[in-house]
Design a protein around this motif. Structure first.
Motif, mmCIF file in Angstrom:
data_model
loop_
_atom_site.group_PDB
_atom_site.id
_atom_site.type_symbol
_atom_site.label_atom_id
_atom_site.label_comp_id
_atom_site.label_asym_id
_atom_site.label_seq_id
_atom_site.Cartn_x
_atom_site.Cartn_y
_atom_site.Cartn_z
ATOM 1 N N UNK A 104 -33.246 -19.823 -9.306
ATOM 2 C CA UNK A 104 -32.086 -19.344 -8.549
ATOM 3 C C UNK A 104 -31.296 -20.505 -7.943
ATOM 4 N N UNK A 105 -31.992 -21.539 -7.478
ATOM 5 C CA UNK A 105 -31.276 -22.701 -6.933
ATOM 6 C C UNK A 105 -30.476 -23.409 -8.023
ATOM 7 N N UNK A 106 -31.038 -23.504 -9.226
ATOM 8 C CA UNK A 106 -30.293 -24.100 -10.344
ATOM 9 C C UNK A 106 -29.031 -23.284 -10.611
ATOM 10 N N UNK A 107 -29.156 -21.971 -10.597
ATOM 11 C CA UNK A 107 -27.980 -21.119 -10.788
ATOM 12 C C UNK A 107 -26.943 -21.353 -9.685
ATOM 13 N N UNK A 108 -27.392 -21.393 -8.440
ATOM 14 C CA UNK A 108 -26.471 -21.532 -7.312
ATOM 15 C C UNK A 108 -25.789 -22.890 -7.255
ATOM 16 N N UNK A 109 -26.420 -23.919 -7.805
ATOM 17 C CA UNK A 109 -25.810 -25.251 -7.832
ATOM 18 C C UNK A 109 -24.464 -25.210 -8.551
ATOM 19 N N UNK A 110 -24.315 -24.288 -9.499
ATOM 20 C CA UNK A 110 -23.062 -24.200 -10.243
ATOM 21 C C UNK A 110 -21.883 -23.833 -9.346
ATOM 22 N N UNK A 111 -22.149 -23.160 -8.230
ATOM 23 C CA UNK A 111 -21.080 -22.786 -7.288
ATOM 24 C C UNK A 111 -21.178 -23.506 -5.954
ATOM 25 N N UNK A 112 -22.368 -23.945 -5.592
ATOM 26 C CA UNK A 112 -22.596 -24.575 -4.287
ATOM 27 C C UNK A 112 -23.317 -25.901 -4.491
ATOM 28 N N UNK A 113 -22.578 -26.999 -4.653
ATOM 29 C CA UNK A 113 -23.206 -28.293 -4.963
ATOM 30 C C UNK A 113 -24.256 -28.760 -3.942
ATOM 31 N N UNK A 114 -24.153 -28.306 -2.677
ATOM 32 C CA UNK A 114 -25.152 -28.715 -1.678
ATOM 33 C C UNK A 114 -26.532 -28.137 -1.967
ATOM 34 N N UNK A 115 -26.610 -27.178 -2.880
ATOM 35 C CA UNK A 115 -27.914 -26.619 -3.264
ATOM 36 C C UNK A 115 -28.784 -27.671 -3.957
ATOM 37 N N UNK A 116 -28.175 -28.800 -4.356
ATOM 38 C CA UNK A 116 -28.984 -29.881 -4.945
ATOM 39 C C UNK A 116 -30.045 -30.365 -3.955
ATOM 40 N N UNK A 117 -29.729 -30.339 -2.650
ATOM 41 C CA UNK A 117 -30.682 -30.832 -1.651
ATOM 42 C C UNK A 117 -31.961 -29.993 -1.615
ATOM 43 N N UNK A 118 -31.864 -28.660 -1.400
ATOM 44 C CA UNK A 118 -33.120 -27.889 -1.432
ATOM 45 C C UNK A 118 -33.766 -27.863 -2.815
ATOM 46 N N UNK A 119 -32.963 -27.895 -3.879
ATOM 47 C CA UNK A 119 -33.529 -27.898 -5.229
ATOM 48 C C UNK A 119 -34.336 -29.172 -5.472
ATOM 49 N N UNK A 120 -33.757 -30.320 -5.119
ATOM 50 C CA UNK A 120 -34.480 -31.587 -5.291
ATOM 51 C C UNK A 120 -35.738 -31.652 -4.452
ATOM 52 N N UNK A 121 -35.623 -31.211 -3.185
ATOM 53 C CA UNK A 121 -36.796 -31.230 -2.307
ATOM 54 C C UNK A 121 -37.857 -30.256 -2.811
ATOM 55 N N UNK A 122 -37.437 -29.096 -3.305
ATOM 56 C CA UNK A 122 -38.404 -28.134 -3.853
ATOM 57 C C UNK A 122 -39.192 -28.771 -4.994
ATOM 58 N N UNK A 123 -38.492 -29.467 -5.880
ATOM 59 C CA UNK A 123 -39.165 -30.103 -7.017
ATOM 60 C C UNK A 123 -40.158 -31.170 -6.554
ATOM 61 N N UNK A 124 -39.733 -32.021 -5.626
ATOM 62 C CA UNK A 124 -40.616 -33.099 -5.143
ATOM 63 C C UNK A 124 -41.778 -32.522 -4.349
#
Length: 191
Positions: free
Chosen positions: A85-105
């Protein structure tokens, strides 16, 4: 956790089937969001996933169906759903990269250290309070961004920041616990 001890190693249980169902919903979320642009339907599917998540936990505890596979499968289904879902949301909300990256790490490091803890102690532990709070905040953030299509940038940023901070706190608490267990300064139970 199971009074008889028989369920701990079972694979085919209702809670495990519900977790597997949640995994099967992931490509459906991606399709409805990215290819159909049906954000409310995506939110509804995410709600269905969340309800099955609550149901599998309730059934596992109430009917003594807690299993070692379930303790691992449930959080995997959560994290893959959140990540998709975060990957999907990044397409409209670029700041979602922060929680997405932290989730992965966070999930990679905590996952590896948790496997080492299991190997050392033989104990498979479930989620604790800060993990549950983080999961709740992540899903809340995702649903808000799904149903509030024109969310103001400032509101979006604050919601993302709150979620990101709780993710950092949870990461630190999980990592600290696992390091203590691996160094022999604590036991594997997280109470």
């Amino acid at each position: 956790m199971c009074p008889s001890g028989k369920t701990e190693n079972k694979i085919l249980t209702i809670p495990n089937l519900l977790s597997a169902f949640r995994l099967l919903l992931i490509p459906v979320f991606i399709w409805t969001y990215c290819f159909r642009s049906e954000y409310l339907l995506t939110a509804g599917l995410l709600l269905l996933s969340g309800l099955t998540d609550m149901a599998d936990g309730f059934i596992a505890r109430r009917f003594h169906m807690v299993s070692n596979l379930g303790k691992m499968l449930d959080p995997v289904a959560d994290k893959l759903t959140q990540g998709a879902m975060l990957v999907c949301l990044v397409t409209r909300f670029p700041m979602m990269w922060f929680p997405l990256g932290l989730l992965a790490v966070k999930e990679t490091t905590v996952g590896i250290s948790s496997l080492l803890v299991i190997r050392k102690s033989g104990v498979v532990t479930g989620a604790v309070w800060h993990g549950k709070v983080t999961t709740t905040l992540l899903y809340t953030m995702i649903v808000i961004h799904l149903i509030w299509y024109q969310i103001p940038g400032g509101v979006s940023s604050v919601i993302i920041a709150i979620c990101f901070i709780m993710m950092l706190v949870s990461w630190g608490l999980y990592a600290g616990h696992n390091i203590k267990v691996l160094m022999g300064k604590s036991t594997a139970s997280r109470k």
